[in-house]
Design an enzyme around this catalytic site. Structure first.
Site, short mmCIF file in Angstrom:
data_model
loop_
_atom_site.label_atom_id
_atom_site.label_comp_id
_atom_site.label_asym_id
_atom_site.label_seq_id
_atom_site.Cartn_x
_atom_site.Cartn_y
_atom_site.Cartn_z
N ALA A 28 0.82 -1.20 0.00
CA ALA A 28 0.00 0.00 0.00
C ALA A 28 0.86 1.26 0.00
O ALA A 28 0.55 2.23 -0.70
CB ALA A 28 -0.93 0.00 1.20
N ALA A 31 10.78 0.81 7.69
CA ALA A 31 11.67 0.28 8.72
C ALA A 31 12.74 -0.64 8.16
O ALA A 31 13.80 -0.81 8.77
CB ALA A 31 10.84 -0.48 9.76
N HIS A 61 -2.39 -13.93 5.43
CA HIS A 61 -3.41 -13.05 4.85
C HIS A 61 -4.09 -12.27 5.97
O HIS A 61 -5.30 -12.37 6.18
CB HIS A 61 -4.44 -13.87 4.07
CG HIS A 61 -3.88 -14.57 2.88
ND1 HIS A 61 -4.53 -15.59 2.22
CD2 HIS A 61 -2.69 -14.39 2.22
CE1 HIS A 61 -3.80 -16.00 1.21
NE2 HIS A 61 -2.67 -15.29 1.19
#
Length: 508
Positions: free
Chosen positions: A18, A39, A447
């Site tokens: 995203a 990160a 998921h």
């Protein structure tokens, strides 16, 4: 590397699927200054580009390598891989590019996510992809991603598809499009034999934009909130602290685990838990970290009657979507033919080239878990508890899925490959035995979703425009906003969420 300025229009936290999409789309406006914080490392691992090597990436420096708490239903902890670095999980996942069945997204609307049904998301699914030879009303042209079926198809996958047909299952024309159940060759994020991650498709081509800064190895400690508005973020690189201001919005794209953890560290979440770890409460939002869902996976493992050739794609090229009739809301079990003997790590079984598996995964699970803080220290591993199989209906659907997989596995098309059933074993037949096996042979399908869900009730975290309730200038745009599971691998859905989020931010 640190940010080149102290002030940006947009700060995007997390360069996974995203984050890559949103940073690329927002920086299309040359007047908008965009900062993307990640990160993980800027340097991809060599094996990321090699599709069949994805299992070797799990536990690597590109994986946060989390573990769940010990599960009530299974008696053990479960490994929870999630990507760390540019592209996030799209850089280490198994590359299946599949939309959920439309019933999955229409269920979101029923749960309060008005405007997030399948038809609402379809333009954004299409915007992300370039797919040739499919129905243009359903599939996109001109998008950054170039998904397609396996080339060449593995013989185990081909035999499995024929076996499904022999046992009466319908064949899907485009199982990745979201309108069909049945079996078919699914799309893969593989282009010319190499993985195509979100970083490859969206971010890397625009890194030279002067209005886009990308900072890696950056641990975000908290978002800064004053008088009900998010004003920026604090982060560290090599233990040196930095502060950047956001003049317009901060968009959290740190994923189902990272986003709620960061919100809680920033004082946004269940107030009792925040106080327990010495975090000052900014907004009491009890739904932060709640509603965690994941697809548990198990399967039937076979010893092969002949050596299994090495896979050149992702090991799982053909999928089936099945409605057990138990869940009551559309297709609820996925079946996949896997050219390696995939199973839970402690279980014995055939060597890699001496077996294969028919995997079964629950797509519409009822069980819900949580992500919670383990401490108030940024970077500390959170407490992850998916609570697998705590709703009895989940085990019932999985047992039905195992029986279906076993029936397909015994079909004539797989006879040249089939020797004996290694797991659970041909003598494991009755309901209780199969349930016990499912508790033993359990993997996460990775998921994850739901921990900052869209909605309007008391445990919703974001509204239908992805704005965090009660705080202006702050949105969430990743899998954590999914109100309920989708009946597919989640990566294609995250691309669509991010594409839509970029529109929402630009049209704020």
């Amino acid at each position: 590397m640190v940010a080149n300025a102290a002030h940006y229009d947009f700060v995007v936290v997390g360069a996974g699927t995203a984050g890559c999409v949103i940073a690329a789309r927002l920086s299309e406006d040359s007047t908008a200054r965009v900062l993307l914080l990640e990160a993980g490392s800027a340097q991809p691992l060599e094996l990321m580009a090699v599709p069949p090597a994805w299992p070797a990436l799990l536990g690597s420096s590109a994986d946060w390598a989390d573990q769940t708490v010990v599960q009530e239903a299974t008696g053990g902890a479960v490994s929870w891989p999630r990507g760390r670095g540019l592209g996030g999980s799209s850089s280490i996942n198994a590359m299946n590019f599949v939309r959920g069945h439309r019933a999955s997204y229409d269920a979101w609307v029923q749960r309060g996510a008005k405007g997030w049904g399948f038809d609402d998301l379809l333009p954004f699914f299409k915007r992300s992809e370039h797919v040739e030879g499919r129905d243009p009303a359903l599939r996109g042209r001109g998008g950054p991603l170039i998904p397609g079926p396996a080339v060449p198809g593995h013989p185990i996958a081909r035999a499995g598809l024929n076996a499904a047909a022999q046992t009466g299952h319908p064949m899907a024309d485009d199982i990745s499009a979201g309108l069909e159940a049945g079996f078919g060759w699914c799309d893969l994020s593989i282009v010319d034999g190499r993985r195509q991650s979100a970083a490859d498709a969206y971010l890397n081509p625009v890194l030279d934009r002067p209005n886009l800064d990308v900072v890696t190895d950056a641990l975000v400690h908290r978002v800064r909130i004053a008088a009900g508005r998010c004003t920026g973020v604090e982060y560290s690189v090599d233990n040196e602290m930095f502060t950047v201001d956001s003049g317009t919005e901060v968009v959290l794209t740190a994923g189902t685990v990272g986003t709620p953890q960061l919100l809680m560290l920033s004082g946004v979440g269940p107030q009792d838990q925040l106080r327990a770890y010495g975090v000052r409460v900014v907004a009491d939002l009890p739904g932060v970290g709640a509603n965690l869902h994941d697809h548990p996976m198990s399967g039937i493992v076979y010893r092969a009657a002949q050596p299994v050739p090495p896979g050149t794609n992702n090991h799982g090229e053909v999928q089936g979507l099945v409605d057990t009739g138990i869940g009551g809301h559309g297709p609820d079990v996925q079946i996949m033919f896997v050219d390696v003997p995939l199973r839970a790590e402690p279980l014995p079984g055939p060597e890699m080239d001496q077996g294969y598996a028919i995997m079964v995964s629950l797509m519409a699970e009822f069980s819900r878990g949580s992500v919670r803080l383990a401490s108030g220290t940024p970077g500390a591993a959170p407490v992850i508890d998916p609570r697998y199989y705590t709703d009895a209906r989940d085990l019932e659907m999985m047992v039905t899925g195992l029986r279906t997989a076993r029936e397909i596995g015994g079909a004539p098309a797989l006879a040249p490959w089939r020797d004996t059933e290694a797991l659970p074993g041909a003598d494991v037949r009755d309901e209780d035995e199969l349930r016990a096996y499912l508790r033993t042979n359990i993997r996460s399908y990775s998921h994850y979703g739901g921990t900052c869900r869209i909605g309007t009730d008391e445990i919703a975290v974001v509204d239908t425009e992805l704005r965090v309730h009660g705080i202006s200038g702050l949105r969430v745009a990743d899998a954590s906003v999914m109100p309920s599971p989708v009946s597919a691998n989640t990566n294609a859905t995250v691309y669509a969420i991010a594409e839509r989020a970029a529109d929402l931010v630009r049209n704020r």
